[in-house]
Design a protein around this motif. Sequence first.
Motif, PDB file in Angstrom:
ATOM      1  N   PRO A 102      35.676  18.909   8.475  1.00 15.77           N
ATOM      2  CA  PRO A 102      37.225  18.688   8.213  1.00 15.77           C
ATOM      3  C   PRO A 102      37.443  18.173   6.818  1.00 15.77           C
ATOM      4  O   PRO A 102      38.393  18.473   6.229  1.00 15.77           O
ATOM      5  CB  PRO A 102      37.436  18.139   9.473  1.00 15.77           C
ATOM      6  N   VAL A 103      36.950  17.154   6.587  1.00 18.84           N
ATOM      7  CA  VAL A 103      37.255  16.086   5.466  1.00 18.84           C
ATOM      8  C   VAL A 103      37.176  16.815   4.070  1.00 18.84           C
ATOM      9  O   VAL A 103      38.333  16.903   3.528  1.00 18.84           O
ATOM     10  CB  VAL A 103      36.345  14.740   5.375  1.00 18.84           C
ATOM     11  N   PRO A 104      36.089  17.580   3.873  1.00 19.97           N
ATOM     12  CA  PRO A 104      36.307  18.261   2.490  1.00 19.97           C
ATOM     13  C   PRO A 104      37.331  19.306   2.467  1.00 19.97           C
ATOM     14  O   PRO A 104      37.946  19.678   1.493  1.00 19.97           O
ATOM     15  CB  PRO A 104      34.829  18.897   2.394  1.00 19.97           C
ATOM     16  N   ILE A 105      37.469  19.970   3.741  1.00 17.16           N
ATOM     17  CA  ILE A 105      38.480  21.076   3.863  1.00 17.16           C
ATOM     18  C   ILE A 105      39.753  20.311   3.602  1.00 17.16           C
ATOM     19  O   ILE A 105      40.732  20.918   2.694  1.00 17.16           O
ATOM     20  CB  ILE A 105      38.351  21.689   5.216  1.00 17.16           C
ATOM     21  N   VAL A 106      40.191  19.264   4.287  1.00 15.99           N
ATOM     22  CA  VAL A 106      41.284  18.809   4.078  1.00 15.99           C
ATOM     23  C   VAL A 106      41.901  18.239   2.648  1.00 15.99           C
ATOM     24  O   VAL A 106      42.703  18.428   2.176  1.00 15.99           O
ATOM     25  CB  VAL A 106      41.444  17.427   5.118  1.00 15.99           C
ATOM     26  N   LEU A 107      40.455  17.677   1.967  1.00 16.04           N
ATOM     27  CA  LEU A 107      40.739  17.107   0.669  1.00 16.04           C
ATOM     28  C   LEU A 107      41.005  18.395  -0.395  1.00 16.04           C
ATOM     29  O   LEU A 107      41.714  18.234  -1.287  1.00 16.04           O
ATOM     30  CB  LEU A 107      39.703  16.395   0.190  1.00 16.04           C
ATOM     31  N   GLY A 108      40.366  19.483   0.131  1.00 16.66           N
ATOM     32  CA  GLY A 108      40.616  20.537  -0.591  1.00 16.66           C
ATOM     33  C   GLY A 108      42.055  21.224  -0.677  1.00 16.66           C
ATOM     34  O   GLY A 108      42.610  21.739  -1.548  1.00 16.66           O
ATOM     35  N   ILE A 109      42.492  21.246   0.419  1.00 16.60           N
ATOM     36  CA  ILE A 109      44.054  21.734   0.842  1.00 16.60           C
ATOM     37  C   ILE A 109      44.994  20.733  -0.134  1.00 16.60           C
ATOM     38  O   ILE A 109      45.872  21.386  -0.688  1.00 16.60           O
ATOM     39  CB  ILE A 109      44.056  21.686   2.285  1.00 16.60           C
ATOM     40  N   LEU A 110      44.628  19.436  -0.074  1.00 12.78           N
ATOM     41  CA  LEU A 110      45.538  18.671  -0.779  1.00 12.78           C
ATOM     42  C   LEU A 110      45.528  18.677  -2.097  1.00 12.78           C
ATOM     43  O   LEU A 110      46.519  18.923  -2.728  1.00 12.78           O
ATOM     44  CB  LEU A 110      45.150  17.174  -0.582  1.00 12.78           C
ATOM     45  N   VAL A 111      44.271  18.968  -2.940  1.00  8.60           N
ATOM     46  CA  VAL A 111      44.077  19.082  -4.121  1.00  8.60           C
ATOM     47  C   VAL A 111      44.807  20.347  -4.578  1.00  8.60           C
ATOM     48  O   VAL A 111      45.639  20.872  -5.663  1.00  8.60           O
ATOM     49  CB  VAL A 111      42.744  19.082  -4.678  1.00  8.60           C
ATOM     50  N   ALA A 112      44.551  21.611  -3.878  1.00  6.47           N
ATOM     51  CA  ALA A 112      45.044  22.847  -4.084  1.00  6.47           C
ATOM     52  C   ALA A 112      46.573  23.014  -4.016  1.00  6.47           C
ATOM     53  O   ALA A 112      47.250  23.551  -4.819  1.00  6.47           O
ATOM     54  CB  ALA A 112      44.331  23.859  -3.377  1.00  6.47           C
ATOM     55  N   THR A 113      46.935  22.206  -3.076  1.00  3.89           N
ATOM     56  CA  THR A 113      48.712  22.211  -2.721  1.00  3.89           C
ATOM     57  C   THR A 113      49.242  21.348  -3.941  1.00  3.89           C
ATOM     58  O   THR A 113      50.225  21.798  -4.385  1.00  3.89           O
ATOM     59  CB  THR A 113      48.845  21.663  -1.396  1.00  3.89           C
TER      60      THR A 113
END
Length: 191
Positions: free
Chosen positions: A34-45
């Motif tokens: 979950p952590v790299p997925i959540v961080l990836g969503i944040l950066v992309a957004t």
Amino acid sequence: MEAFLVSTGIVALGEMGDKTQLLALLLAARFRKPVPIVLGILVATLANHAMAGALGGLLAAWMGPQWLRWVIGISFLAMAVWMLVPDKLDDVETEGGSRRLGVFGTTVVAFFLAEMGDKTQIATVALAARYTDLLAVVTGTTLGMMLANVPAVLLGDQIARRVSMKLVHGIAAAIFAVLGVLTLLNVGQLL
């Protein structure tokens, strides 16, 4: 503060059941990190909505207040109708690139591409054109995306079974419709 709150609320509601929320569920199920997925969503957004917000600001400056009022009002009404159309996950491929990019990189690329031309990206353009505070709009729309997608990553299927997406989309459509009518009637502060 209004720009931030409206942007957060609209995107959080609009994102429920959206293809990027389905993508969050898919990535969570596939990678279970979950952590790299959540961080990836944040950066992309942040990247996607900053570009969309900048475009909205340029449109506001280019069109002038009278034309802009009509374009934004009609855009909000169109978004209200679009909210009522169920979203399905498009052919966003995570298989081949995941080995090369890792979980974080795969999430950034997949989310950035999935968000192109999506409801929430177009809403960000319209909100940035409507409100002069670009930072508040981008921060709000990003927070709205995170509010909708982080629980999808963390809780997955449990949320999908308990929340009526039809009701959530109906509420979001009503909010867009009200904003559209108020904008067309020139109620409140516009630019």
